[in-house]
Design an enzyme around this catalytic site. Sequence first.
Site, short mmCIF file in Angstrom:
data_model
loop_
_atom_site.label_atom_id
_atom_site.label_comp_id
_atom_site.label_asym_id
_atom_site.label_seq_id
_atom_site.Cartn_x
_atom_site.Cartn_y
_atom_site.Cartn_z
N GLU A 28 1.93 3.83 2.94
CA GLU A 28 2.38 3.31 4.23
C GLU A 28 3.91 3.34 4.32
O GLU A 28 4.58 2.32 4.44
CB GLU A 28 1.79 1.90 4.43
N HIS B 208 0.86 -1.19 0.00
CA HIS B 208 0.00 0.00 0.00
C HIS B 208 0.89 1.24 0.00
O HIS B 208 1.69 1.45 0.91
CB HIS B 208 -0.93 0.01 1.21
N GLU C 54 0.72 -4.38 11.31
CA GLU C 54 0.22 -3.01 11.13
C GLU C 54 1.03 -2.17 12.11
O GLU C 54 0.83 -2.27 13.33
CB GLU C 54 -1.28 -2.92 11.43
N HIS D 203 2.50 -3.47 6.92
CA HIS D 203 1.52 -2.44 6.63
C HIS D 203 1.55 -1.41 7.76
O HIS D 203 2.22 -1.60 8.77
CB HIS D 203 0.11 -3.05 6.55
#
Length: 304
Positions: free
Chosen positions: A61, A58, A259, A184
């Site tokens: 990020e 992504h 994350e 992420h």
Amino acid sequence: QYHTLPEIYSWLDRLVQEHPEHVEPVVGGKSYEGREIRGVKVSYKKGNPVVMVESNIHAREWITAATTTYLLNELLTSKNSTIREMAENYDWYIFPVTNPDGYVYTHTTDRMWRKTRSPNPDSLCAGTDPNRNWNFHWMEQGTSSRPCTETYGGKKAFSEVETRSFSDFLKTLKGQIKVYLAFHSYSQLLLFPYGHTCQHTYNHDDLQAIGDAAARSLAQRYGTDYTVGNIYDAIYPASGGSMDWAYDTLDIPIAYTYELRPRDGWNGFQLPANQIIPTGEETVDSVVTILKESRRLGYFNTSD
């Protein structure tokens, strides 16, 4: 500070020159605009289990590429005995930016861009969410069929050249990869399969226990608090992601999605650069534990 794609790629070149006996360049695929998905393989001896590190799928990020390049630098230069052991007893494939077009676009045009940059016929909106485009329970959960949304899964599974080419590369290492780590941001979560169902995987309890231990290690340095769980329950249903595909299709027993920082905030994708090093340090602490605990539970026994 955060770096541009050319800066990251030229740094990878430099590592190959500086550590020719342990670092080799690897191309994991290509992008719609013709860029290479570049990474390196770090290897100190033959026959090591493989750890695959995928990052920045992504585009916005940025802390993910910063963290995985920090990890890579530690593997090559750290004098810490625990990190040396980790570096030398595994073969590492590290791809800091697996969505190069999107990453470049976040530097030139739109800092908040997430998706790829391929055009969508019948729509003015460009891009597909590359972490909803993998051919495993594609388009079932937590994804969208509308091209203008952030989580658009694409017109079909592996419609994107990035996911198609990178998955082809991963298939060449089937049986060798024992650990898959996808990076992420943000939310401070350590996630494992699956995203399409609340049903538990065959080794759910191990993945939960290893993840819990890793989160404890991560918290020790700065008190950063991570939540651990399967994607479906810990964050939200989401299908068509790389980790689930890798876990299932390539039989990779140890698979986690990080994350990273921060936990929350209106500008969570724009983590201040002064948090890069601390994020890197605590993340490396947790990766050490994932490997140590997985080994203790017998996941790297060569007899299987």
